[in-house]
Design a protein around this motif. Structure first.
Motif, PDB file in Angstrom:
ATOM      1  N   ILE A   7      35.045  -1.937  38.828  1.00 14.75           N
ATOM      2  CA  ILE A   7      34.073  -2.790  38.160  1.00 14.75           C
ATOM      3  C   ILE A   7      33.244  -1.873  37.286  1.00 14.75           C
ATOM      4  O   ILE A   7      32.422  -1.099  37.781  1.00 14.75           O
ATOM      5  CB  ILE A   7      33.190  -3.540  39.175  1.00 14.75           C
ATOM      6  N   GLN A   8      33.513  -1.916  35.991  1.00 19.41           N
ATOM      7  CA  GLN A   8      32.818  -1.038  35.050  1.00 19.41           C
ATOM      8  C   GLN A   8      31.657  -1.812  34.437  1.00 19.41           C
ATOM      9  O   GLN A   8      31.837  -2.922  33.939  1.00 19.41           O
ATOM     10  CB  GLN A   8      33.752  -0.551  33.958  1.00 19.41           C
ATOM     11  N   LEU A   9      30.477  -1.221  34.498  1.00 20.65           N
ATOM     12  CA  LEU A   9      29.263  -1.823  33.960  1.00 20.65           C
ATOM     13  C   LEU A   9      28.791  -1.025  32.756  1.00 20.65           C
ATOM     14  O   LEU A   9      28.591   0.183  32.856  1.00 20.65           O
ATOM     15  CB  LEU A   9      28.164  -1.850  35.029  1.00 20.65           C
ATOM     16  N   LYS A  10      28.639  -1.697  31.638  1.00 22.00           N
ATOM     17  CA  LYS A  10      27.987  -1.116  30.459  1.00 22.00           C
ATOM     18  C   LYS A  10      26.626  -1.794  30.399  1.00 22.00           C
ATOM     19  O   LYS A  10      26.504  -2.928  29.927  1.00 22.00           O
ATOM     20  CB  LYS A  10      28.804  -1.367  29.206  1.00 22.00           C
ATOM     21  N   SER A  11      25.609  -1.105  30.913  1.00 25.21           N
ATOM     22  CA  SER A  11      24.298  -1.729  31.061  1.00 25.21           C
ATOM     23  C   SER A  11      23.627  -1.953  29.710  1.00 25.21           C
ATOM     24  O   SER A  11      23.900  -1.259  28.725  1.00 25.21           O
ATOM     25  CB  SER A  11      23.402  -0.894  31.968  1.00 25.21           C
ATOM     26  N   TYR A  12      22.752  -2.963  29.695  1.00 25.78           N
ATOM     27  CA  TYR A  12      22.034  -3.311  28.470  1.00 25.78           C
ATOM     28  C   TYR A  12      21.047  -2.217  28.067  1.00 25.78           C
ATOM     29  O   TYR A  12      20.789  -2.007  26.883  1.00 25.78           O
ATOM     30  CB  TYR A  12      21.279  -4.624  28.658  1.00 25.78           C
ATOM     31  N   SER A  13      20.502  -1.508  29.054  1.00 27.35           N
ATOM     32  CA  SER A  13      19.506  -0.466  28.777  1.00 27.35           C
ATOM     33  C   SER A  13      19.530   0.549  29.916  1.00 27.35           C
ATOM     34  O   SER A  13      20.152   0.323  30.954  1.00 27.35           O
ATOM     35  CB  SER A  13      18.109  -1.083  28.688  1.00 27.35           C
ATOM     36  N   ALA A  20      20.618  -1.325  38.436  1.00 19.14           N
ATOM     37  CA  ALA A  20      21.946  -1.528  39.021  1.00 19.14           C
ATOM     38  C   ALA A  20      22.209  -0.509  40.128  1.00 19.14           C
ATOM     39  O   ALA A  20      22.759  -0.854  41.185  1.00 19.14           O
ATOM     40  CB  ALA A  20      23.023  -1.447  37.945  1.00 19.14           C
ATOM     41  N   VAL A  21      21.818   0.739  39.903  1.00 18.15           N
ATOM     42  CA  VAL A  21      21.980   1.777  40.931  1.00 18.15           C
ATOM     43  C   VAL A  21      21.161   1.398  42.171  1.00 18.15           C
ATOM     44  O   VAL A  21      21.650   1.476  43.303  1.00 18.15           O
ATOM     45  CB  VAL A  21      21.572   3.166  40.395  1.00 18.15           C
ATOM     46  N   LEU A  47      28.241   9.001  29.129  1.00 22.07           N
ATOM     47  CA  LEU A  47      27.714   7.761  28.551  1.00 22.07           C
ATOM     48  C   LEU A  47      26.598   7.255  29.452  1.00 22.07           C
ATOM     49  O   LEU A  47      26.847   6.759  30.560  1.00 22.07           O
ATOM     50  CB  LEU A  47      28.822   6.716  28.398  1.00 22.07           C
ATOM     51  N   GLU A  48      25.387   7.389  28.998  1.00 21.72           N
ATOM     52  CA  GLU A  48      24.200   7.180  29.822  1.00 21.72           C
ATOM     53  C   GLU A  48      24.136   5.807  30.493  1.00 21.72           C
ATOM     54  O   GLU A  48      23.657   5.688  31.622  1.00 21.72           O
ATOM     55  CB  GLU A  48      22.947   7.382  28.972  1.00 21.72           C
ATOM     56  N   ASN A  49      24.602   4.773  29.838  1.00 19.33           N
ATOM     57  CA  ASN A  49      24.417   3.426  30.368  1.00 19.33           C
ATOM     58  C   ASN A  49      25.639   2.878  31.100  1.00 19.33           C
ATOM     59  O   ASN A  49      25.729   1.682  31.313  1.00 19.33           O
ATOM     60  CB  ASN A  49      24.015   2.460  29.249  1.00 19.33           C
ATOM     61  N   GLU A  50      26.585   3.739  31.491  1.00 22.09           N
ATOM     62  CA  GLU A  50      27.794   3.238  32.137  1.00 22.09           C
ATOM     63  C   GLU A  50      27.888   3.665  33.603  1.00 22.09           C
ATOM     64  O   GLU A  50      27.626   4.808  33.943  1.00 22.09           O
ATOM     65  CB  GLU A  50      29.044   3.678  31.384  1.00 22.09           C
ATOM     66  N   LEU A  51      28.287   2.692  34.424  1.00 23.98           N
ATOM     67  CA  LEU A  51      28.526   2.897  35.850  1.00 23.98           C
ATOM     68  C   LEU A  51      29.876   2.277  36.189  1.00 23.98           C
ATOM     69  O   LEU A  51      30.320   1.345  35.527  1.00 23.98           O
ATOM     70  CB  LEU A  51      27.477   2.171  36.692  1.00 23.98           C
ATOM     71  N   SER A  52      30.500   2.770  37.237  1.00 23.08           N
ATOM     72  CA  SER A  52      31.710   2.144  37.764  1.00 23.08           C
ATOM     73  C   SER A  52      31.594   2.047  39.276  1.00 23.08           C
ATOM     74  O   SER A  52      31.190   2.998  39.937  1.00 23.08           O
ATOM     75  CB  SER A  52      32.963   2.949  37.403  1.00 23.08           C
ATOM     76  N   ILE A  53      31.955   0.882  39.784  1.00 26.64           N
ATOM     77  CA  ILE A  53      32.045   0.662  41.224  1.00 26.64           C
ATOM     78  C   ILE A  53      33.533   0.637  41.550  1.00 26.64           C
ATOM     79  O   ILE A  53      34.286  -0.129  40.946  1.00 26.64           O
ATOM     80  CB  ILE A  53      31.388  -0.661  41.635  1.00 26.64           C
ATOM     81  N   LEU A  54      33.967   1.497  42.459  1.00 29.09           N
ATOM     82  CA  LEU A  54      35.362   1.531  42.888  1.00 29.09           C
ATOM     83  C   LEU A  54      35.444   1.011  44.316  1.00 29.09           C
ATOM     84  O   LEU A  54      34.782   1.531  45.214  1.00 29.09           O
ATOM     85  CB  LEU A  54      35.923   2.953  42.834  1.00 29.09           C
ATOM     86  N   PHE A  80      23.042  -6.993  34.868  1.00 25.23           N
ATOM     87  CA  PHE A  80      22.582  -5.722  34.316  1.00 25.23           C
ATOM     88  C   PHE A  80      23.310  -5.314  33.034  1.00 25.23           C
ATOM     89  O   PHE A  80      22.941  -4.331  32.401  1.00 25.23           O
ATOM     90  CB  PHE A  80      22.743  -4.607  35.358  1.00 25.23           C
ATOM     91  N   GLY A  81      24.399  -6.020  32.680  1.00 26.96           N
ATOM     92  CA  GLY A  81      25.128  -5.650  31.471  1.00 26.96           C
ATOM     93  C   GLY A  81      26.525  -6.249  31.434  1.00 26.96           C
ATOM     94  O   GLY A  81      26.878  -7.133  32.223  1.00 26.96           O
ATOM     95  N   TYR A  82      27.324  -5.752  30.521  1.00 27.47           N
ATOM     96  CA  TYR A  82      28.692  -6.204  30.321  1.00 27.47           C
ATOM     97  C   TYR A  82      29.582  -5.648  31.436  1.00 27.47           C
ATOM     98  O   TYR A  82      29.519  -4.465  31.761  1.00 27.47           O
ATOM     99  CB  TYR A  82      29.197  -5.739  28.961  1.00 27.47           C
ATOM    100  N   ILE A  83      30.448  -6.500  31.996  1.00 25.98           N
ATOM    101  CA  ILE A  83      31.328  -6.120  33.106  1.00 25.98           C
ATOM    102  C   ILE A  83      32.784  -6.159  32.663  1.00 25.98           C
ATOM    103  O   ILE A  83      33.212  -7.104  32.005  1.00 25.98           O
ATOM    104  CB  ILE A  83      31.149  -7.098  34.299  1.00 25.98           C
ATOM    105  N   ASP A  84      33.533  -5.136  33.057  1.00 21.87           N
ATOM    106  CA  ASP A  84      34.991  -5.135  32.952  1.00 21.87           C
ATOM    107  C   ASP A  84      35.513  -4.908  34.361  1.00 21.87           C
ATOM    108  O   ASP A  84      35.221  -3.887  34.973  1.00 21.87           O
ATOM    109  CB  ASP A  84      35.477  -4.040  32.004  1.00 21.87           C
ATOM    110  N   HIS A  85      36.266  -5.866  34.888  1.00 14.64           N
ATOM    111  CA  HIS A  85      36.727  -5.838  36.276  1.00 14.64           C
ATOM    112  C   HIS A  85      38.249  -5.856  36.275  1.00 14.64           C
ATOM    113  O   HIS A  85      38.863  -6.749  35.705  1.00 14.64           O
ATOM    114  CB  HIS A  85      36.174  -7.070  37.005  1.00 14.64           C
ATOM    115  N   SER A  86      38.856  -4.844  36.914  1.00 15.33           N
ATOM    116  CA  SER A  86      40.314  -4.777  36.946  1.00 15.33           C
ATOM    117  C   SER A  86      40.793  -4.213  38.278  1.00 15.33           C
ATOM    118  O   SER A  86      40.061  -3.539  38.983  1.00 15.33           O
ATOM    119  CB  SER A  86      40.842  -3.915  35.790  1.00 15.33           C
TER     120      SER A  86
END
Length: 100
Positions: A7-13, A20-21, A47-54, A80-86
């Protein structure tokens, strides 16, 4: 069989990323599931605004490559932002650490 959900999060800010953390650290333990191995949070190194949950699983991959738990986390973290889930099925390893 091993597989993961990402679950990749590209946070808005930057503040959304920190929120999110904090939310990740306040998650309740999921219902017991023998297939669930562990859940990890990664911060992007560049990339400061990106997180991934594995979410690490053992067992069969669901038809759509996403678990109920993964779908719940995707919905929750979309605040918290845009999600890409795979989902990703284990294929092979190049190097393997030897246990002593």
């Amino acid at each position: 069989m091993n597989w993961i959900e990402i679950i990749q999060l590209k946070s808005y800010s930057g503040q959304d990323r920190e929120n999110a953390v904090a939310a990740f650290h306040h998650l309740s333990e999921p219902l017991p599931d023998d297939r669930l191995r562990h859940i990890d949070l990664f911060k992007s190194a560049n990339l400061e605004n990106e997180l991934s949950i594995l979410i690490n699983w053992s067992g069969d991959v669901p038809h759509n490559g996403k678990s109920g738990l993964g779908l719940q986390l995707s919905r929750a973290f979309s605040d918290f932002g845009y999600i890409d889930h795979s989902g990703w099925q284990y294929s092979s390893s190049l190097f393997q650490k030897q246990e002593r």
